[in-house]
Design an enzyme around this catalytic site. Sequence first.
Site, PDB file in Angstrom:
ATOM      1  N   SER A   1       0.812  -1.221   0.000  1.00 22.11           N
ATOM      2  CA  SER A   1       0.000   0.000   0.000  1.00 22.11           C
ATOM      3  C   SER A   1       0.840   1.264   0.000  1.00 22.11           C
ATOM      4  CB  SER A   1      -0.879  -0.010   1.254  1.00 22.11           C
ATOM      5  OG  SER A   1      -1.422   1.263   1.477  1.00 22.11           O
TER       6      SER A   1
ATOM      7  N   GLU B   1       0.153   3.650   1.700  1.00 14.51           N
ATOM      8  CA  GLU B   1       0.216   4.082   3.101  1.00 14.51           C
ATOM      9  C   GLU B   1       1.609   3.868   3.680  1.00 14.51           C
ATOM     10  OE1 GLU B   1      -1.966   5.185   5.849  1.00 14.51           O
ATOM     11  OE2 GLU B   1      -2.815   6.131   4.084  1.00 14.51           O
TER      12      GLU B   1
ATOM     13  N   TYR C   1      -1.793  -0.048  10.578  1.00 14.97           N
ATOM     14  CA  TYR C   1      -2.047  -0.705   9.288  1.00 14.97           C
ATOM     15  C   TYR C   1      -0.823  -0.591   8.385  1.00 14.97           C
ATOM     16  CZ  TYR C   1      -3.766  -1.042   4.449  1.00 14.97           C
ATOM     17  OH  TYR C   1      -3.912  -1.356   3.120  1.00 14.97           O
TER      18      TYR C   1
HETATM   19  P1  NAP Z   1     -11.556  -4.580   1.378  1.00 22.39           P
HETATM   20  O1  NAP Z   1     -12.650  -4.215   0.452  1.00 22.39           O
HETATM   21  O2  NAP Z   1     -11.565  -4.078   2.779  1.00 22.39           O
HETATM   22  O3  NAP Z   1     -11.473  -6.179   1.404  1.00 22.39           O
HETATM   23  C1  NAP Z   1     -10.694  -6.855   2.357  1.00 22.39           C
HETATM   24  C2  NAP Z   1     -10.910  -8.339   2.192  1.00 22.39           C
HETATM   25  O4  NAP Z   1     -10.121  -9.016   3.195  1.00 22.39           O
HETATM   26  C3  NAP Z   1     -12.376  -8.796   2.411  1.00 22.39           C
HETATM   27  O5  NAP Z   1     -12.652  -9.857   1.544  1.00 22.39           O
HETATM   28  C4  NAP Z   1     -12.324  -9.297   3.848  1.00 22.39           C
HETATM   29  O6  NAP Z   1     -13.304 -10.272   4.132  1.00 22.39           O
HETATM   30  C5  NAP Z   1     -10.950  -9.940   3.864  1.00 22.39           C
HETATM   31  N1  NAP Z   1     -10.452 -10.161   5.230  1.00 22.39           N
HETATM   32  C6  NAP Z   1     -10.477  -9.301   6.273  1.00 22.39           C
HETATM   33  N2  NAP Z   1      -9.959  -9.888   7.368  1.00 22.39           N
HETATM   34  C7  NAP Z   1      -9.618 -11.151   7.008  1.00 22.39           C
HETATM   35  C8  NAP Z   1      -9.057 -12.256   7.692  1.00 22.39           C
HETATM   36  N3  NAP Z   1      -8.771 -12.195   8.997  1.00 22.39           N
HETATM   37  N4  NAP Z   1      -8.853 -13.410   7.012  1.00 22.39           N
HETATM   38  C9  NAP Z   1      -9.178 -13.499   5.690  1.00 22.39           C
HETATM   39  N5  NAP Z   1      -9.718 -12.496   4.987  1.00 22.39           N
HETATM   40  C10 NAP Z   1      -9.930 -11.327   5.648  1.00 22.39           C
HETATM   41  O7  NAP Z   1     -10.135  -4.155   0.768  1.00 22.39           O
HETATM   42  P2  NAP Z   1      -9.766  -3.772  -0.754  1.00 22.39           P
HETATM   43  O8  NAP Z   1      -9.974  -2.327  -0.933  1.00 22.39           O
HETATM   44  O9  NAP Z   1     -10.397  -4.742  -1.653  1.00 22.39           O
HETATM   45  O10 NAP Z   1      -8.198  -3.992  -0.731  1.00 22.39           O
HETATM   46  C11 NAP Z   1      -7.608  -5.246  -1.084  1.00 22.39           C
HETATM   47  C12 NAP Z   1      -6.198  -5.315  -0.504  1.00 22.39           C
HETATM   48  O11 NAP Z   1      -5.410  -4.273  -1.055  1.00 22.39           O
HETATM   49  C13 NAP Z   1      -6.128  -5.149   0.998  1.00 22.39           C
HETATM   50  O12 NAP Z   1      -5.047  -5.938   1.464  1.00 22.39           O
HETATM   51  C14 NAP Z   1      -5.805  -3.676   1.181  1.00 22.39           C
HETATM   52  O13 NAP Z   1      -5.163  -3.482   2.410  1.00 22.39           O
HETATM   53  C15 NAP Z   1      -4.889  -3.467  -0.002  1.00 22.39           C
HETATM   54  N6  NAP Z   1      -4.871  -2.111  -0.569  1.00 22.39           N
HETATM   55  C16 NAP Z   1      -6.024  -1.491  -0.891  1.00 22.39           C
HETATM   56  C17 NAP Z   1      -5.985  -0.237  -1.479  1.00 22.39           C
HETATM   57  C18 NAP Z   1      -7.244   0.491  -1.865  1.00 22.39           C
HETATM   58  O14 NAP Z   1      -7.167   1.708  -2.096  1.00 22.39           O
HETATM   59  N7  NAP Z   1      -8.367  -0.187  -1.993  1.00 22.39           N
HETATM   60  C19 NAP Z   1      -4.739   0.373  -1.745  1.00 22.39           C
HETATM   61  C20 NAP Z   1      -3.573  -0.313  -1.407  1.00 22.39           C
HETATM   62  C21 NAP Z   1      -3.641  -1.563  -0.836  1.00 22.39           C
HETATM   63  P3  NAP Z   1     -14.801  -9.852   4.628  1.00 22.39           P
HETATM   64  O15 NAP Z   1     -15.544  -9.497   3.372  1.00 22.39           O
HETATM   65  O16 NAP Z   1     -15.247 -11.082   5.300  1.00 22.39           O
HETATM   66  O17 NAP Z   1     -14.625  -8.671   5.547  1.00 22.39           O
HETATM   67  N1  GDD Z   2     -12.590   7.095   5.965  1.00 22.73           N
HETATM   68  C1  GDD Z   2     -12.707   8.424   6.148  1.00 22.73           C
HETATM   69  N2  GDD Z   2     -13.866   8.937   6.675  1.00 22.73           N
HETATM   70  N3  GDD Z   2     -11.668   9.225   5.783  1.00 22.73           N
HETATM   71  C2  GDD Z   2     -11.818  10.563   5.958  1.00 22.73           C
HETATM   72  C3  GDD Z   2     -12.980  11.125   6.470  1.00 22.73           C
HETATM   73  C4  GDD Z   2     -14.050  10.278   6.865  1.00 22.73           C
HETATM   74  O1  GDD Z   2     -15.090  10.714   7.346  1.00 22.73           O
HETATM   75  N4  GDD Z   2     -12.823  12.476   6.500  1.00 22.73           N
HETATM   76  C5  GDD Z   2     -11.608  12.730   6.011  1.00 22.73           C
HETATM   77  N5  GDD Z   2     -10.985  11.572   5.678  1.00 22.73           N
HETATM   78  C6  GDD Z   2      -9.625  11.447   5.141  1.00 22.73           C
HETATM   79  C7  GDD Z   2      -8.718  10.507   5.944  1.00 22.73           C
HETATM   80  O2  GDD Z   2      -8.237  11.162   7.116  1.00 22.73           O
HETATM   81  C8  GDD Z   2      -7.635  10.217   4.918  1.00 22.73           C
HETATM   82  O3  GDD Z   2      -6.685  11.238   4.913  1.00 22.73           O
HETATM   83  C9  GDD Z   2      -8.400  10.247   3.579  1.00 22.73           C
HETATM   84  O4  GDD Z   2      -9.675  10.843   3.856  1.00 22.73           O
HETATM   85  C10 GDD Z   2      -8.628   8.898   2.925  1.00 22.73           C
HETATM   86  O5  GDD Z   2      -9.199   8.024   3.873  1.00 22.73           O
HETATM   87  P1  GDD Z   2      -9.739   6.565   3.451  1.00 22.73           P
HETATM   88  O6  GDD Z   2     -10.672   6.661   2.322  1.00 22.73           O
HETATM   89  O7  GDD Z   2     -10.206   5.898   4.702  1.00 22.73           O
HETATM   90  O8  GDD Z   2      -8.444   5.854   2.848  1.00 22.73           O
HETATM   91  P2  GDD Z   2      -6.932   5.757   3.336  1.00 22.73           P
HETATM   92  O9  GDD Z   2      -6.127   6.599   2.388  1.00 22.73           O
HETATM   93  O10 GDD Z   2      -6.773   6.007   4.777  1.00 22.73           O
HETATM   94  O11 GDD Z   2      -6.613   4.206   3.098  1.00 22.73           O
HETATM   95  C11 GDD Z   2      -7.032   3.560   1.916  1.00 22.73           C
HETATM   96  O12 GDD Z   2      -6.013   3.645   0.944  1.00 22.73           O
HETATM   97  C12 GDD Z   2      -4.806   2.967   1.286  1.00 22.73           C
HETATM   98  C13 GDD Z   2      -3.822   3.196   0.134  1.00 22.73           C
HETATM   99  O13 GDD Z   2      -3.250   4.458   0.254  1.00 22.73           O
HETATM  100  C14 GDD Z   2      -7.373   2.121   2.265  1.00 22.73           C
HETATM  101  O14 GDD Z   2      -7.964   1.494   1.158  1.00 22.73           O
HETATM  102  C15 GDD Z   2      -6.122   1.339   2.630  1.00 22.73           C
HETATM  103  O15 GDD Z   2      -6.455  -0.047   2.775  1.00 22.73           O
HETATM  104  C16 GDD Z   2      -5.106   1.496   1.488  1.00 22.73           C
HETATM  105  O16 GDD Z   2      -3.927   0.781   1.774  1.00 22.73           O
END
Ligand code: NAP
Ligand code: GDD
Length: 338
Positions: free
Chosen positions: A133, A135, A156
Amino acid sequence: MKRALITGVTGQDGSYLAEFLLARPEYEVHGLVRRSSSLNRQRIDHLFRADASYRDRFFLHYADLADASCLSSIVERVRPDEVYNLGAQSHVRVSFDQPLYTADVVGLGALRLLEAARNLNRSHPVKFYQASSSEMFGSAPAPQGPNTPFHPRSPYACAKLYAHWQTINYREAYDLFACSGILFNHESPRRGESFVTRKVTLGAARIKEGLQKRLVMGNLDAKRDWGFAGDYVRAMWLMLQQDKPDDFIVATGETHSIHELLEKAFSLVDLDYREFVEFDPRYVRPSEVDVLQGDATRAREVLGWKPEVTFDGLIEMMVEHDLELARREKHAQAFPGR
Ligand code: NAP
Ligand code: GDD
């Protein structure tokens, strides 16, 4: 047939990746699901219903990233050619409330799966994708690229960084074909409702339809590099199709503030967000990541990957989807039982 195993298949990315692989007739897809008291398979239900031919190529297995023996036995049984580790407690704010659980599932969970893959690799070649990520860059100044040092700012991000280095170490120590994709934020209509983009698009749509009066938010000054999840799963797959394993940054290269996100989403429903948004410190993180903006030059040059959906296109797609949801909710309230 090629066999793929996906952890986190019920999540946003897992569902798009399963769809992407199943659209290729050479793939059989195995997904790991967690047992829960109510079914949470909305994002993959259509893959069982829409096309009967998928039923013979799409299989689910109960497992948890916290359970090493279960992961090992599934990997041994399925004998996948490709493993995509997408499962995670993926909410950054929640990781401050559940740091140990997050470290276990995100950090050690990846290591448990790497161990299972290493064992399989002795008798059957397996490729491994780790969902790293942006992050992990945390407070490092933007734009973040391959030479930017990591500085994680949440439990995280620390757990992801641990998994990232384990992935690299398994590649170097055991010759495992292991890749780490450092993906910047990617969103879609399937995004979880507590992530900021979806919270905003759903909020704007529900306010427009009179189902909600205000939207309570945290830090609006943060900036993110937002792309479309459908584009990003293609990059995951491309990494595993290369001759050599490597790590890649996947991003659009653009960054936008939460203010801009609000402006865009609310203007699509002809509203001014300033009239509806309220601040609540509950949504502020103990340590914030201020600006993310990725340099994905290598992904473009080596993988031939580029994003297809723009920021405006993404928010339009999400608002349109959420307006439809809000209208259905309103209709159901007006005509209960229908
Ligand atoms: P998501 O929608 O939150 O999906 C997470 C998945 O992980 C769900 O299927 C969840 O199952 C499963 N999970 C949670 N805890 C688990 C456990 N203990 N054992 C097995 N499975 C578990 O996340 P996403 O946005 O698709 O992201 C996919 C991956 O990419 C994650 O690893 C995330 O950290 C990483 N990532 C995401 C982003 C982004 O912007 N989306 C960016 C960078 C990296 P349930 O449905 O049962 O909760
Ligand atoms: N969730 C959330 N809710 N975020 C808020 C809010 C709110 O009400 N208000 C402001 N934010 C700001 C957060 O403080 C953060 O700076 C930004 O919006 C994005 O928050 P999220 O959408 O929760 O995503 P994230 O950037 O913290 O994390 C996501 O992206 C990562 C990759 O950079 C997640 O998908 C992570 O799993 C992923 O790794």
